[in-house]
Design an enzyme around this catalytic site. Structure first.
Site, PDB file in Angstrom:
ATOM      1  N   LYS A 157      44.341 -68.341  19.755  1.00  0.00           N
ATOM      2  CA  LYS A 157      43.249 -67.743  18.688  1.00  0.00           C
ATOM      3  C   LYS A 157      43.411 -68.726  17.288  1.00  0.00           C
ATOM      4  O   LYS A 157      45.009 -69.196  16.896  1.00  0.00           O
ATOM      5  CB  LYS A 157      43.618 -66.724  18.422  1.00  0.00           C
TER       6      LYS A 157
ATOM      7  N   ASP B 123      40.438 -70.348  20.512  1.00  0.00           N
ATOM      8  CA  ASP B 123      39.481 -69.974  19.257  1.00  0.00           C
ATOM      9  C   ASP B 123      39.491 -69.484  18.358  1.00  0.00           C
ATOM     10  O   ASP B 123      40.299 -68.990  18.167  1.00  0.00           O
ATOM     11  CB  ASP B 123      39.641 -68.790  20.395  1.00  0.00           C
TER      12      ASP B 123
ATOM     13  N   GLU C 236      36.322 -73.012  21.393  1.00  0.00           N
ATOM     14  CA  GLU C 236      35.492 -71.494  21.782  1.00  0.00           C
ATOM     15  C   GLU C 236      35.296 -71.442  20.126  1.00  0.00           C
ATOM     16  O   GLU C 236      35.889 -71.245  19.552  1.00  0.00           O
ATOM     17  CB  GLU C 236      36.415 -70.131  21.521  1.00  0.00           C
TER      18      GLU C 236
ATOM     19  N   LYS D 154      31.005 -61.694  27.887  1.00  0.00           N
ATOM     20  CA  LYS D 154      31.866 -60.775  28.427  1.00  0.00           C
ATOM     21  C   LYS D 154      30.198 -59.635  28.762  1.00  0.00           C
ATOM     22  O   LYS D 154      29.345 -59.516  27.668  1.00  0.00           O
ATOM     23  CB  LYS D 154      31.810 -60.094  26.609  1.00  0.00           C
TER      24      LYS D 154
HETATM   25  O1  LIG Z   1      39.650 -64.941  25.580  1.00  0.00           O
HETATM   26  C1  LIG Z   1      40.848 -64.134  26.280  1.00  0.00           C
HETATM   27  O2  LIG Z   1      41.317 -64.922  26.090  1.00  0.00           O
HETATM   28  C2  LIG Z   1      40.749 -62.730  24.940  1.00  0.00           C
HETATM   29  C3  LIG Z   1      39.720 -62.023  24.538  1.00  0.00           C
HETATM   30  C4  LIG Z   1      39.383 -62.221  23.637  1.00  0.00           C
HETATM   31  O3  LIG Z   1      39.425 -63.516  22.951  1.00  0.00           O
HETATM   32  C5  LIG Z   1      38.551 -61.485  22.131  1.00  0.00           C
HETATM   33  C6  LIG Z   1      38.114 -60.028  23.035  1.00  0.00           C
HETATM   34  C7  LIG Z   1      38.161 -59.432  22.088  1.00  0.00           C
HETATM   35  C8  LIG Z   1      36.759 -59.944  21.083  1.00  0.00           C
HETATM   36  C9  LIG Z   1      36.947 -61.054  20.477  1.00  0.00           C
HETATM   37  O4  LIG Z   1      36.740 -61.320  18.822  1.00  0.00           O
HETATM   38  C10 LIG Z   1      38.200 -62.181  21.099  1.00  0.00           C
HETATM   39  C11 LIG Z   1      37.094 -63.546  21.633  1.00  0.00           C
HETATM   40  O5  LIG Z   1      36.439 -63.719  19.975  1.00  0.00           O
HETATM   41  O6  LIG Z   1      36.597 -64.556  22.088  1.00  0.00           O
HETATM   42 MG   LIG Z   2      35.769 -65.972  21.394  1.00  0.00          MG
END
Ligand SMILES: O=C(O)CCC(=O)C1=CC=C[C@@H](O)[C@@H]1C(=O)O
Ligand SMILES: [Mg+2]
Length: 364
Positions: free
Chosen positions: A137, A167, A193, A245
């Site tokens: 992140k 991300d 991302e 998702k």
């Molecule tokens: O993608 C991943 O490795 C974990 C999941 C993840 O990052 C997320 C899960 C839930 C909410 C989101 O803000 C976030 C994402 O942005 O992808």
């Molecule tokens: Mg994301």
């Protein structure tokens, strides 16, 4: 017949495979009665081992039906229209037979929240075995690009040969994203991302990176899961791949249809659920013919505990495809307080009414 009407797609085929308003593709199956859903609902509160997107306690409702368990866990700030998709997904998992899968396990990435660089080895220790792919992140509110560079550098030092991706959750402006990705590409990134928020910024960023020969692919996440039409970003050629998702898209069937119609590679990711919701994501991933990247489904490792004593966590970067049934004792131990439970049950009811209205519209 409920939800038999499909929206049109960029392929111009409005009848197949049928992207519906909410995705509980029922083929004649009526929406399960509200009473039945509420009667089986367990509302739970689970602490997070590491704060993730500002969440320290995850709340969720688990429901049971003829085909097993489903999870309804839209983040508290989501409105009912958005949360109704998540209910649709939970109902699909519990009231419709599972779709066909083509693999027995799926590759996953580990996920590194926006922690300070010195905590990186610690957080990576939450994952079992080798980490072959890691999502980091970045662009967290209140942090700087230097914080991101330090975190990515620490991850690269800890995992010299892993595939790294970042991300930004749309946290950068276009110029910030270009500067950041130019700097971060030194650490060899697979993709970024949702670096910026809008489709036009995503398109411009791709062009700028291409012109400057910065080798980072661009993935869309929020532009898929929060858009009125999840295919707009693909139609606009604004991303190299999409993050998908199951729950925000209304379930496995609708998410599969979105992926097929996007024509882009897809990464299946979690919405920070317990193993029950993760099983839905794993099922979606296992049904895809192509899975070129690790899925973001390793997030049970970020929770303090789980509803199952055999949680769906990765072992050497893979999660097996299997259903999960929560254990009674754990559901009891994790049961939310009275007010939280009441809030979630009311939310389920409001979302159910929205789905019900969708049926009426589709019938009209
Ligand atoms: O993608 C991943 O490795 C974990 C999941 C993840 O990052 C997320 C899960 C839930 C909410 C989101 O803000 C976030 C994402 O942005 O992808
Ligand atoms: Mg994301």
């Amino acid at each position: 017949m409920p939800f038999s009407r499909a929206i049109s797609t960029h392929h111009g085929d409005s009848n197949s495979p049928g992207i519906t308003p909410y995705g509980f593709v029922s083929e004649g199956t009526p929406l399960p009665p509200l009473e039945k859903i509420l009667n089986t609902a367990h509302v739970i509160s689970v602490g997070m081992r590491v704060t993730f997107r500002g969440v320290t306690t995850r709340h969720s409702a688990l429901i049971r039906g003829p085909y097993g368990w489903g999870e309804f866990a839209p983040f508290p700030e989501y409105d009912d229209a958005e949360a109704a998709h998540w209910l649709s997904s939970a109902l699909e998992a519990t009231y419709l037979p599972p779709t066909v899968t083509v693999r027995e396990q799926v590759p996953v990435n580990a996920t590194l929240p926006a922690v300070p660089a010195h905590r990186v080895p610690d957080v990576l220790n939450n994952y079992n075995g080798d980490i072959q792919e890691l999502k980091i992140k970045v662009a967290e509110r209140g942090q700087t690009l230097d914080d991101d560079i330090a975190r990515v550098a620490a991850a690269r030092t800890a995992l010299p040969s892993a595939r790294l991706k970042i991300d930004a959750n749309a946290g950068w402006t276009l110029p910030q994203a270009f500067t950041a990705l130019t700097a971060l590409s030194d650490y060899n990134l697979l993709y970024a991302e949702q670096p910026v928020g809008s489709i036009s910024d995503m398109k411009q960023l791709r062009t700028q990176l291409d012109n400057a020969q910065v080798p980072v692919l661009i993935a869309a996440d929020e532009l898929v899961r929060k858009a009125d039409d999840p295919l707009t970003v693909a139609r606009a050629h604004a991303a190299d791949l999409i993050v998908v998702k199951a729950a925000p898209l209304g379930g496995v069937r609708r998410a599969s249809a979105v992926i097929a119609q996007s024509g882009l590679p897809a990464v299946i990711s979690s919405a920070l659920e317990t193993s029950v919701g993760i099983a839905t994501g794993v099922h979606l991933a296992a049904s895809l013919p192509e899975l070129p990247y690790g899925c973001g489904l390793g997030t049970v490792s970020l929770l303090d505990t789980d509803v199952s004593s055999t949680p769906l966590v990765a072992e050497n970067g893979r999660i097996p495809v299997r259903p999960v049934a929560p254990e009674e004792a754990r559901l009891k131990a994790l049961a939310a307080d009275h007010a939280t439970r009441a809030w979630w049950l009311e939310r389920i009811e409001r979302c159910w009414r929205l789905l019900h209205r969708g049926y009426a519209t589709a019938d009209a």
